[in-house]
Motif scaffolding. Structure first.
Motif, PDB file in Angstrom:
ATOM      1  N   ASP A  86      -4.988  -1.870   7.798  1.00  0.00           N
ATOM      2  CA  ASP A  86      -5.389  -2.672   8.669  1.00  0.00           C
ATOM      3  C   ASP A  86      -4.498  -3.840   8.958  1.00  0.00           C
ATOM      4  N   VAL A  87      -3.783  -4.307   8.177  1.00  0.00           N
ATOM      5  CA  VAL A  87      -2.855  -5.430   8.313  1.00  0.00           C
ATOM      6  C   VAL A  87      -1.539  -4.767   8.591  1.00  0.00           C
ATOM      7  N   GLU A  88      -0.717  -3.960   7.551  1.00  0.00           N
ATOM      8  CA  GLU A  88       0.489  -3.640   7.507  1.00  0.00           C
ATOM      9  C   GLU A  88       0.629  -2.399   8.516  1.00  0.00           C
ATOM     10  N   LYS A  89      -0.500  -1.634   8.938  1.00  0.00           N
ATOM     11  CA  LYS A  89      -0.208  -0.608   9.868  1.00  0.00           C
ATOM     12  C   LYS A  89      -1.339  -0.538  10.780  1.00  0.00           C
ATOM     13  N   ARG A  90      -1.418  -1.812  11.445  1.00  0.00           N
ATOM     14  CA  ARG A  90      -2.830  -1.789  12.528  1.00  0.00           C
ATOM     15  C   ARG A  90      -2.441  -0.956  13.807  1.00  0.00           C
ATOM     16  N   TYR A  91      -1.246  -0.389  14.236  1.00  0.00           N
ATOM     17  CA  TYR A  91      -0.986   0.189  15.242  1.00  0.00           C
ATOM     18  C   TYR A  91      -1.009   1.618  14.954  1.00  0.00           C
ATOM     19  N   ASP A  92      -1.250   2.175  13.797  1.00  0.00           N
ATOM     20  CA  ASP A  92      -1.339   3.704  13.230  1.00  0.00           C
ATOM     21  C   ASP A  92      -2.713   3.927  13.192  1.00  0.00           C
ATOM     22  N   ARG A  93      -3.525   4.583  13.930  1.00  0.00           N
ATOM     23  CA  ARG A  93      -4.933   4.700  13.733  1.00  0.00           C
ATOM     24  C   ARG A  93      -5.213   5.795  12.377  1.00  0.00           C
ATOM     25  N   ALA A  94      -4.242   6.344  11.927  1.00  0.00           N
ATOM     26  CA  ALA A  94      -4.553   7.183  10.368  1.00  0.00           C
ATOM     27  C   ALA A  94      -4.711   6.067   9.461  1.00  0.00           C
ATOM     28  N   TYR A  95      -4.489   4.732   9.429  1.00  0.00           N
ATOM     29  CA  TYR A  95      -4.656   3.933   8.457  1.00  0.00           C
ATOM     30  C   TYR A  95      -5.678   2.728   8.945  1.00  0.00           C
ATOM     31  N   ASP A  96      -6.602   3.166   9.725  1.00  0.00           N
ATOM     32  CA  ASP A  96      -7.637   2.281   9.943  1.00  0.00           C
ATOM     33  C   ASP A  96      -8.749   2.279   8.863  1.00  0.00           C
ATOM     34  N   SER A  97      -9.164   1.075   8.623  1.00  0.00           N
ATOM     35  CA  SER A  97      -9.999   0.919   7.521  1.00  0.00           C
ATOM     36  C   SER A  97      -9.803   1.556   6.286  1.00  0.00           C
ATOM     37  N   CYS A  98      -8.441   1.664   5.867  1.00  0.00           N
ATOM     38  CA  CYS A  98      -7.814   2.277   4.766  1.00  0.00           C
ATOM     39  C   CYS A  98      -6.720   1.248   3.747  1.00  0.00           C
ATOM     40  N   TYR A  99      -6.494   1.499   2.786  1.00  0.00           N
ATOM     41  CA  TYR A  99      -5.455   0.944   1.951  1.00  0.00           C
ATOM     42  C   TYR A  99      -4.685   2.324   1.906  1.00  0.00           C
ATOM     43  N   PHE A 100      -3.393   1.861   1.487  1.00  0.00           N
ATOM     44  CA  PHE A 100      -2.493   2.843   1.215  1.00  0.00           C
ATOM     45  C   PHE A 100      -1.253   2.206   0.197  1.00  0.00           C
ATOM     46  N   LEU A 101      -0.616   3.298  -0.488  1.00  0.00           N
ATOM     47  CA  LEU A 101       0.453   3.203  -1.278  1.00  0.00           C
ATOM     48  C   LEU A 101       1.403   4.340  -1.260  1.00  0.00           C
ATOM     49  N   THR A 102       2.511   4.089  -1.798  1.00  0.00           N
ATOM     50  CA  THR A 102       3.411   5.286  -1.853  1.00  0.00           C
ATOM     51  C   THR A 102       3.749   5.515  -3.321  1.00  0.00           C
ATOM     52  N   ALA A 103       3.720   6.854  -3.729  1.00  0.00           N
ATOM     53  CA  ALA A 103       4.051   7.290  -5.086  1.00  0.00           C
ATOM     54  C   ALA A 103       5.231   7.983  -4.876  1.00  0.00           C
ATOM     55  N   ARG A 104       6.137   7.830  -5.928  1.00  0.00           N
ATOM     56  CA  ARG A 104       7.309   8.641  -6.241  1.00  0.00           C
ATOM     57  C   ARG A 104       7.857   9.425  -7.397  1.00  0.00           C
ATOM     58  N   SER A 105       8.632  10.081  -7.552  1.00  0.00           N
ATOM     59  CA  SER A 105       8.900  10.799  -8.714  1.00  0.00           C
ATOM     60  C   SER A 105      10.090  11.442  -8.792  1.00  0.00           C
ATOM     61  N   GLU A 106      11.257  11.405  -9.729  1.00  0.00           N
ATOM     62  CA  GLU A 106      12.319  12.152  -9.647  1.00  0.00           C
ATOM     63  C   GLU A 106      12.152  13.912  -9.854  1.00  0.00           C
ATOM     64  N   VAL A 107      10.762  13.968 -10.402  1.00  0.00           N
ATOM     65  CA  VAL A 107      10.232  15.476 -10.906  1.00  0.00           C
ATOM     66  C   VAL A 107       9.491  15.784  -9.524  1.00  0.00           C
ATOM     67  N   GLN A 108       9.661  16.966  -9.145  1.00  0.00           N
ATOM     68  CA  GLN A 108       8.599  17.409  -8.134  1.00  0.00           C
ATOM     69  C   GLN A 108       7.224  17.556  -8.569  1.00  0.00           C
ATOM     70  N   PRO A 109       6.244  17.123  -7.818  1.00  0.00           N
ATOM     71  CA  PRO A 109       4.827  17.055  -8.375  1.00  0.00           C
ATOM     72  C   PRO A 109       4.367  18.662  -8.121  1.00  0.00           C
ATOM     73  N   GLY A 110       3.349  18.882  -9.099  1.00  0.00           N
ATOM     74  CA  GLY A 110       2.593  20.096  -9.127  1.00  0.00           C
ATOM     75  C   GLY A 110       1.711  20.162  -7.808  1.00  0.00           C
ATOM     76  N   ILE A 111       1.546  21.120  -7.276  1.00  0.00           N
ATOM     77  CA  ILE A 111       1.048  21.061  -6.201  1.00  0.00           C
ATOM     78  C   ILE A 111      -0.223  22.180  -6.128  1.00  0.00           C
ATOM     79  N   VAL A 112      -1.348  22.176  -6.318  1.00  0.00           N
ATOM     80  CA  VAL A 112      -2.462  23.111  -6.271  1.00  0.00           C
ATOM     81  C   VAL A 112      -3.590  22.972  -5.117  1.00  0.00           C
ATOM     82  N   ASP A 113      -4.576  24.069  -4.957  1.00  0.00           N
ATOM     83  CA  ASP A 113      -5.247  24.054  -4.030  1.00  0.00           C
ATOM     84  C   ASP A 113      -6.594  23.704  -4.774  1.00  0.00           C
ATOM     85  N   ALA A 114      -7.710  23.823  -3.970  1.00  0.00           N
ATOM     86  CA  ALA A 114      -9.022  23.388  -4.656  1.00  0.00           C
ATOM     87  C   ALA A 114      -9.439  24.458  -5.658  1.00  0.00           C
ATOM     88  N   ASN A 115      -8.829  25.535  -5.863  1.00  0.00           N
ATOM     89  CA  ASN A 115      -9.283  26.229  -6.993  1.00  0.00           C
ATOM     90  C   ASN A 115      -8.309  26.386  -7.852  1.00  0.00           C
TER      91      ASN A 115
END
Length: 180
Positions: A86-115
């Motif tokens: 609401d403070v740093e991204k107030r012009y981007d609706r996707a961030y309304d009433s949200c907090y955010f952070l950026t996560a980084r890694s030199e190794v590709q993350p594992g990505i899975v679905d709900a199952n």
């Protein structure tokens, strides 16, 4: 990571700036995989876990945070990963009433679905989908900057969402304009 600095976010985390298929080089850094996590302020359980893990990373990293004067700055004086949309991204609706952070890694993350099936098709995980993220926090002191960083472990996609980034899908562009 069992020292308390690891957190798995709640299931309504939204993924943005998802560079999870090919690493991106940031200025002055090596190439890294990264994703911005948009967390609703209503998800107080996740936010509480994040705050505790950040505080613990600060406590565990005091030796690293120690400056030339041998003093450890208070946590309020260092760079922290969790920011207010609401403070740093107030012009981007996707961030309304949200907090955010950026996560980084030199190794590709594992990505899975709900199952817990591996997602390997790039179009299935994108900026705008929802799910959970496994992340961890650690202290850093580099080039005169001191703070707590967020490392990226793994991602779980649970739900589709509108694509973020200002680009319409072909269905949106052509769906109402069917040719006769």
């Amino acid at each position: 990571m069992t020292d308390g600095t690891k957190v798995v976010t709640g299931p309504n985390t939204r993924f943005s700036y998802a560079f999870v298929w090919k690493p991106k080089k940031m200025e002055g850094e090596r190439e890294k995989y990264s994703v911005s996590l948009i967390i609703p302020k209503a998800d107080t359980e996740t936010l509480s876990k994040l705050e505790k893990a950040i505080q613990l990373a600060y406590e565990l990293g005091k030796d690293k945070l120690r400056g030339d004067d041998e003093g450890v700055p208070p946590i309020s004086a260092i760079i922290l990963p969790l920011r207010d949309g609401d403070v740093e991204k107030r012009y981007d609706r996707a961030y309304d009433s949200c907090y955010f952070l950026t996560a980084r890694s030199e190794v590709q993350p594992g990505i899975v679905d709900a199952n817990l099936n591996r997602i390997t098709e790039k179009t299935r995980f994108y900026s705008g989908c929802y799910g959970r993220a496994s992340i961890h926090f650690y202290a850093y002191n580099h080039d005169g900057k001191r703070g707590i960083a967020c490392g990226l472990n793994n991602l779980q996609k649970l739900e589709d969402g509108p694509v973020l980034g200002g680009r319409a899908s072909p269905e949106e562009d052509f769906g109402d304009d069917m040719l006769a």
